[in-house]
Scaffold this active site. Sequence first.
Site, short mmCIF file in Angstrom:
data_model
loop_
_atom_site.label_atom_id
_atom_site.label_comp_id
_atom_site.label_asym_id
_atom_site.label_seq_id
_atom_site.Cartn_x
_atom_site.Cartn_y
_atom_site.Cartn_z
N GLY A 140 0.83 -1.20 0.00
CA GLY A 140 0.00 0.00 0.00
C GLY A 140 0.86 1.24 0.00
CG LEU B 253 6.33 0.89 0.94
CD1 LEU B 253 5.77 1.18 -0.44
CD2 LEU B 253 7.41 -0.17 0.87
CO CO Z 1 2.58 3.50 5.41
#
Ligand code: CO
Length: 159
Positions: free
Chosen positions: A46, A92
């Site tokens: 995501g 991320l």
């Molecule tokens: Co995130």
Amino acid sequence: MAIRTIIRDTDDFLRKKSREVTVFDKRLHTLLDDMADTMHAANGVGLAAVQVGTLRRAVVIDVGDEDGVIELINPVIIETSEEEQTDAEGCLSFPGQYGMVTRPMHVKAQAQNRHGDLIEVEGSGLKARALCHETDHLDGMLFVDLVEEVLERDDEDDE
Ligand code: CO
């Protein structure tokens, strides 16, 4: 399509609140295409627009199931199960950092697609976790705010 730079945890930009998307134009479509490329290149499940430096309420999710890439514009979680799941979560923007986070086992989100049409997306397990995590990003909320137990940092991963 292009890979954009992912903003890291050291940047306060991730704490900013994203703005509602009202124009569903080519620029938005390019952003969404680039976000999907960026997410895949980083092996993520995501990504929120704020993570590539754009304060718009847009997220992409791909948990590797038959739905492929899901694009959610102006997403709102409208239903959450009472049943919960506690599992390792990462982001991320926080390479190599993981922690245990409790999320609902099942959630339903309402959003718009890239053309502005209303859509509903449901998910369980990892998909529910991703829906919550990415929607949180739009309000400047990060998974580290919810971590109950920090897992050992693995610097070989994701860097
Ligand atoms: Co995130």
